[in-house]
Design a protein around this motif. Structure first.
Motif, short mmCIF file in Angstrom:
data_model
loop_
_atom_site.label_atom_id
_atom_site.label_comp_id
_atom_site.label_asym_id
_atom_site.label_seq_id
_atom_site.Cartn_x
_atom_site.Cartn_y
_atom_site.Cartn_z
N THR B 228 0.83 -1.20 0.00
CA THR B 228 0.00 0.00 0.00
C THR B 228 0.87 1.25 0.00
OG1 THR B 228 -1.68 -1.18 1.22
CG2 THR B 228 -1.85 1.20 1.20
N LYS B 229 1.95 1.19 0.79
CA LYS B 229 2.83 2.35 0.81
C LYS B 229 3.45 2.59 -0.57
CE LYS B 229 5.92 2.83 4.22
NZ LYS B 229 7.23 2.56 4.82
N ASN B 230 3.84 1.51 -1.22
CA ASN B 230 4.41 1.66 -2.56
C ASN B 230 3.37 2.18 -3.54
OD1 ASN B 230 6.91 0.76 -1.73
ND2 ASN B 230 6.31 -1.39 -2.01
N MET B 231 2.14 1.75 -3.34
CA MET B 231 1.07 2.26 -4.19
C MET B 231 0.92 3.78 -3.99
SD MET B 231 -2.98 1.74 -3.78
CE MET B 231 -3.01 2.95 -2.52
N LEU B 232 0.99 4.19 -2.73
CA LEU B 232 0.86 5.62 -2.47
C LEU B 232 2.03 6.39 -3.08
CD1 LEU B 232 -0.36 5.52 1.23
CD2 LEU B 232 -1.67 6.17 -0.78
N PHE B 233 3.23 5.77 -3.06
CA PHE B 233 4.37 6.40 -3.74
C PHE B 233 4.07 6.56 -5.22
CE2 PHE B 233 7.49 5.55 -0.28
CZ PHE B 233 8.15 6.77 -0.35
N ALA B 234 3.50 5.52 -5.82
CA ALA B 234 3.30 5.52 -7.26
C ALA B 234 2.23 6.52 -7.68
CB ALA B 234 2.93 4.12 -7.73
N LYS B 235 1.29 6.84 -6.76
CA LYS B 235 0.22 7.76 -7.16
C LYS B 235 0.33 9.11 -6.45
CE LYS B 235 -3.97 6.93 -5.46
NZ LYS B 235 -5.19 6.25 -5.03
N ASP B 236 1.50 9.44 -5.94
CA ASP B 236 1.72 10.73 -5.30
C ASP B 236 0.79 10.94 -4.12
OD1 ASP B 236 2.98 13.08 -4.84
OD2 ASP B 236 1.87 14.24 -6.35
N GLY B 237 0.69 9.91 -3.26
CA GLY B 237 -0.22 10.03 -2.11
C GLY B 237 0.52 9.94 -0.79
N ILE B 238 1.85 10.01 -0.83
CA ILE B 238 2.63 9.86 0.40
C ILE B 238 2.67 11.19 1.15
CG2 ILE B 238 5.00 9.65 1.24
CD1 ILE B 238 4.08 6.98 0.79
N ARG B 279 8.45 9.27 -11.78
CA ARG B 279 9.64 9.72 -11.05
C ARG B 279 9.21 10.15 -9.65
NH1 ARG B 279 14.12 11.44 -13.91
NH2 ARG B 279 14.59 12.85 -12.21
N THR B 280 9.86 9.59 -8.66
CA THR B 280 9.56 10.03 -7.29
C THR B 280 10.78 10.71 -6.70
OG1 THR B 280 10.30 8.06 -6.14
CG2 THR B 280 8.07 8.01 -6.99
N VAL B 281 10.54 11.79 -6.04
CA VAL B 281 11.61 12.48 -5.31
C VAL B 281 11.16 12.57 -3.86
CG1 VAL B 281 12.97 14.58 -5.08
CG2 VAL B 281 12.25 13.80 -7.34
N LEU B 312 13.58 1.46 -3.29
CA LEU B 312 12.24 2.01 -3.50
C LEU B 312 11.79 1.79 -4.93
CD1 LEU B 312 9.99 3.50 -2.11
CD2 LEU B 312 11.05 5.66 -2.76
N LYS B 313 12.71 2.02 -5.85
CA LYS B 313 12.39 1.87 -7.27
C LYS B 313 11.93 0.45 -7.56
CE LYS B 313 14.63 1.61 -11.70
NZ LYS B 313 15.86 1.81 -12.48
N GLN B 314 12.68 -0.49 -7.01
CA GLN B 314 12.33 -1.88 -7.26
C GLN B 314 10.97 -2.24 -6.68
OE1 GLN B 314 15.69 -4.08 -5.90
NE2 GLN B 314 16.90 -3.38 -7.65
N ILE B 362 5.96 0.93 -18.33
CA ILE B 362 6.11 1.91 -17.26
C ILE B 362 7.52 1.83 -16.69
CG2 ILE B 362 5.24 2.72 -15.04
CD1 ILE B 362 2.60 1.36 -15.70
N THR B 363 8.22 2.95 -16.70
CA THR B 363 9.55 2.98 -16.08
C THR B 363 9.47 3.78 -14.79
OG1 THR B 363 10.11 4.93 -17.34
CG2 THR B 363 10.80 2.82 -18.25
#
Lengths: 516, 384
Positions: B228-238, B279-281, B312-314, B362-363
């Motif tokens: 779920t946390k990774n999902m939030l990272f992927a959708k800018d919800g962190i 891209r996540t920063v 995180l990327k993986q 998706i990269t």
């Protein structure tokens, strides 16, 4: 003061003596006339003086006991008249003799020659000493007034931590002196008249000739001339008689016990009205923001003064709103109350037998009863009132589940905030009840409807042609300099709009005497 | 009579004003039953809906510091039918404005939520900012029934939990309006937090972790807390949370507190083919170092950053693969982003977006920046 018109004197028509009757040559006849007018008046004193140093001279003094200064009377009239060696030729010509008495013998100032009976009577009741000379169809009316007055004390209704501590007394002349001492300028005018067909109370209009608006002054004089009342005991009578909008609960004339406040208002172009016997001066025109102003605001730091003003404005708003808003939220819009607050209100209200609005009415009435009881009782039993109020009615009522604890807080807050604005106490009680009922019938909607009505009412008011809400809602800095804030003195370079329109400039803009 | 035509519109306006004030009615606050939250189950026997309401109980009165609770359960054919029938049990009208949580059982969720959610979003007395949950236990009502062990109003606790969710980021916070909004938009799939009972040492507690994935209004799968946390990272919800990072030997050593994180998704069309760059920063603070070695000598900050970014990327990448291959569900809302940036491309793929999403290239690129190391710049050193 003399020509107040024949109709004003109609009260004296009950006496058998015609008021326009001339005096006779005989001192006994004149005295008899006066004594008939003053029959059943135990305070009238008659004192015969005889001088036998030269040509014999008979004269008498008539005065009202308690209104004259005996020492003055003795040293200024009795002694010199008794001791003066009159010559025969002087004695034979009463007119010259009177002139001589007036200019050379009697040492007191303010002596007038009167020939009419009503003038003479008026003089006596006004505290003057009347000097009758045998063989002269006239009299001297001499000022030797002196009576007990209250000392100048700090006004109890408008205390200030910083600022002058003098307050008006019941004596008009003392009050005028207090004003005059603060304005050493011949521009300050005192115009006298009397009001009250029977009491003939002295009133004085006081203003700066170069600042006060002539239209407002004329309007005030026109209204005062129209006043028909037999007695005036306080300026409150006049305020009610000459005010605009007689049915509005809001005050339309300012009233103050502080001479410094009166001078401040006069210097803004306002007009003051004082009467004999009342320590309260009226100021006009009066605008809404003056309800929030205290004399002290102008003497203390302007940040602090502005903060105090803000508190008062907020207090007035809270005082009219809190019960209404509480009732609206708790009985209609429970969804607008934060959950936990709603729970604690609901818990507290459980098993309280009355609807919220009845609860509010009961507690507000009790508060007003306590206030009224506390206002007039001696201070020594004042504590009893607070004990009964706080413990018996507050604590016990909550414990007995007759009212809920939040309601006690609501009413307590309402009461405290009311005390912030003593000038608005009366109108706020009425407005508060109206809003409370509006909120009870229509909820939040009714409350806002009531507030809207209040604003419309206030906006429609005028005091002597000046809008009551003057300056409220304006965005010009010089209009709001003395409303909800008090601007620093170096920035208040204009007098209030409309009121001070005759001479707007108070000082040069932005000019400070101190360093930058 | 001349005045009448002018006054008439004014009078009409005044008469109409009371109608504009919305929905209100006079009720004393102690005459309403305040609903804190509801659980919706399927009654096993007859397939009817079972609604369990947790209600605030004010009977304790002033003597209690805390308001109590009362449970009410009823089965029926429609939700509103149940809600109105409940009055016959409470004697008071239910007051819904302060309800904080609505919990669905997994069975209800898998059968489709539109049937049960509609009343809640349509009725005028309910609020659309209520938090939505899916129960990870067999029934939804047992979550609410936990209140008998915790002695608190469970729904209020759940709401408080969702407000603090930003510090862990292990479950999405979803309000009912948001859920319905996701159901209605193409190119987006709804999620809802999963709630379970955590039992340890005989102590039962509720735990919100992970999320349920929906396809249309039907639940199709679950993600655990980490996913779920990774999902939030992927959708800018962190909004916060912790990144655990291994040291160079693969031992979990560092904790990075997430201070802020931004995710940018860029759709590109290369040779007529849709490409997505994620891209996540993430700005973090180093908050824990489980080693006695001075970390600045042991391993450089940039090395930690590098490793954290790689990990995180993986993780994000594998989650996206999982969603593409297993569920064919775009829970990240990438379809909407494509709609925004590449409207022409979107027109081609929108009708079969779920299949397109499964095939999408998706990269992922993650960057982790360590901004500070909290109160000290060194590790705890052992004295000699």
């Amino acid at each position: 003061m003399e020509n107040t018109g024949a109709s004003r004197n109609s009260g004296q028509a009950e006496c058998e003596v015609s008021s326009s009757q001339p005096l006779s040559l005989s001192i006994e006849d004149n005295l008899a006339l006066v004594q008939r007018i003053f029959s059943n008046d135990g305070t009238l004193r008659v004192r015969f003086i005889e001088n036998n140093h030269g040509a014999p001279l008979r004269c008498c003094l008539i005065y009202v006991e308690g209104m004259i200064d005996r020492t003055l009377l003795q040293n200024g009239i009795t002694k010199p008249v008794m001791a003066y060696p009159f010559k025969e030729e002087e004695r034979s010509n009463p007119a010259e003799l009177i002139e001589k008495l007036r200019t050379e013998i009697i040492t007191l100032s303010d002596i007038t020659v009167t020939t009419g009976l009503d003038e003479l009577v008026e003089g006596i009741v006004g505290g003057k000493t009347v000097f009758l000379l045998d063989g002269y169809a006239g009299a001297l009316s001499i000022s030797a007034q002196g009576w007990e007055t209250r000392a100048i004390e700090e006004p109890t209704t408008e205390k200030a931590v910083r600022g002058p501590r003098e307050g008006f007394t019941e004596s008009l002349l003392v009050n005028l002196t207090l004003i005059r001492r603060r304005v050493l300028n011949s521009d300050l005018k005192f115009v006298f008249s009397d009001i009250g067909t029977r009491t003939k109370t002295q009133t004085c209009i006081c203003y700066m000739e170069s600042l006060a608006s002539p239209e407002i002054l004329a309007e005030l004089q026109r209204r005062l001339a129209r006043v028909e009342i037999d007695h005036v005991l306080d300026t409150g009578y006049l305020a009610e008689l000459i005010r605009d909008e007689p049915y509005s609960p809001f005050e339309m004339l300012g009233s103050t016990e502080r001479p410094d406040a009166v001078v401040g208002k006069i210097m803004e172009g306002r007009i003051a009205l004082l009467i004999e016997g009342s320590p309260f001066a009226l100021t006009l025109p009066y605008v809404f923001v003056e309800n929030f102003q205290a004399a002290e605001d102008y003497y203390i730091n302007y940040y602090f003064a502005s903060f105090n003003r803000f508190l008062r404005v907020m207090g007035a708003f809270m005082s009219i709103s809190i019960p209404a808003a509480y009732v609206a939220l708790v009985t209609y819009s429970q969804e607008m109350v934060p959950t936990l607050l709603l729970l604690s209100i609901a818990t507290a209200r459980l098993s309280v037998p009355f609807p919220t609005v009845v609860e509010a009415l009961i507690m507000l009435t009790i508060f007003e009863i306590l206030r009224e009881a506390g206002a007039r009782i001696p201070t020594s039993i004042g504590q009893a009132v607070s004990i009964v109020g706080a413990l018996v009615l507050g604590q016990a009522a909550v414990d007995a589940r007759i009212v809920s604890a939040p309601m006690v807080i609501v009413v307590g807050l309402t009461g405290i905030t009311t005390l912030l604005n003593p000038r608005l106490t009366g109108p706020m009680i009425i407005v508060r009840l109206v809003l409370l009922f509006a909120a009870f019938f229509l909820g939040i909607y009714g409350y806002f409807f009531g507030l809207l009505g209040l604003v419309i009412h206030l906006m429609s008011l005028r005091s002597f042609g000046v809008p009551y809400m003057l300056g409220v809602g304006s965005i010009r800095p010089q209009d709001i300099k003395d409303t909800a804030i008090r601007a620093p003195w170096w920035d208040m370079y204009l007098r209030p709009a409309v009121i001070g329109a005759r001479n707007m400039k108070r000082k040069l803009p932005g000019k400070r005497a101190g360093g930058s | 009579m001349k005045e009448a035509p002018r006054l008439l519109p004014l009078l009409l306006c005044i008469m109409m004003l009371p109608c504009l004030s919305g929905c209100w009615n006079y009720t004393e606050v102690d005459d309403i039953s305040i609903v804190a939250g509801v659980a919706i189950d399927k009654d096993g026997a007859n397939e009817k809906i079972q609604l369990t309401a947790e209600m605030v109980d004010i009977q304790g009165g002033l003597d209690q510091n805390q308001a109590g609770f009362k449970m009410l359960s009823l089965t029926g054919n429609t939700i509103f039918d149940i809600v109105r029938n409940m009055i016959s049990m409470t004697g008071r009208k239910l007051f819904w404005s302060h309800a904080k949580a609505i919990i669905f059982s997994e069975k209800v969720a898998r059968e489709g939520l539109i049937r049960t959610v509609d009343w809640y979003s349509r009725d005028t007395e309910t609020r659309s900012d209520v938090f939505i949950f899916v129960s990870d236990e067999p029934t939804a009502r047992e979550i609410l029934n936990l209140n008998s062990t915790t002695k608190t109003i469970m729904s209020f606790e759940l709401a408080q939990m969702m407000r603090d969710e930003k510090y862990t980021s292990s479950a999405p916070t979803v309000e009912i309006w948001d859920f319905i909004d996701k159901l209605e938009t193409l190119g987006n799939h709804a999620v809802a937090p999963l709630i379970s009972i955590h039992e340890q040492n005989g102590q039962k507690n509720e735990r919100v972790s992970g999320c349920a994935i929906f396809s249309k209004d039907k639940m199709i799968g679950k993600l655990n807390g980490k996913e779920t946390k990774n999902m939030l990272f992927a959708k800018d919800g962190i909004k916060g949370g912790v990144l655990a990072v291994n040291d160079k030997n693969g031992v979990p050593t560092y904790s990075l507190e997430i201070l802020s994180s931004r995710t940018k998704v860029k759709p590109k069309v290369v040779d007529g083919k849709l490409l997505l760059q994620v891209r996540t920063v993430t700005h973090t603070g180093l908050d824990e170092v489980m080693t006695s070695e001075s970390f600045s000598g042991y391993e450089t900050i940039s090395a930690i950053e590098e490793r954290a970014g790689q990990a995180l990327k993986q993780e994000i990448q594998s989650l996206i693969r999982k969603m593409q291959q297993e569920y064919h569900a775009d829970i990240f809302g990438y379809g909407e982003i494509i709609h925004e940036h590449q409207p022409k491309m979107w027109a081609k793929v929108r009708d079969h977006w779920d299949d397109e999403f499964a095939k999408l290239d998706i990269t992922v690129d993650s960057k982790v920046i360590i901004e500070s190391s909290a109160k000290t710049s060194r590790s705890i050193k052992l004295g000699d």
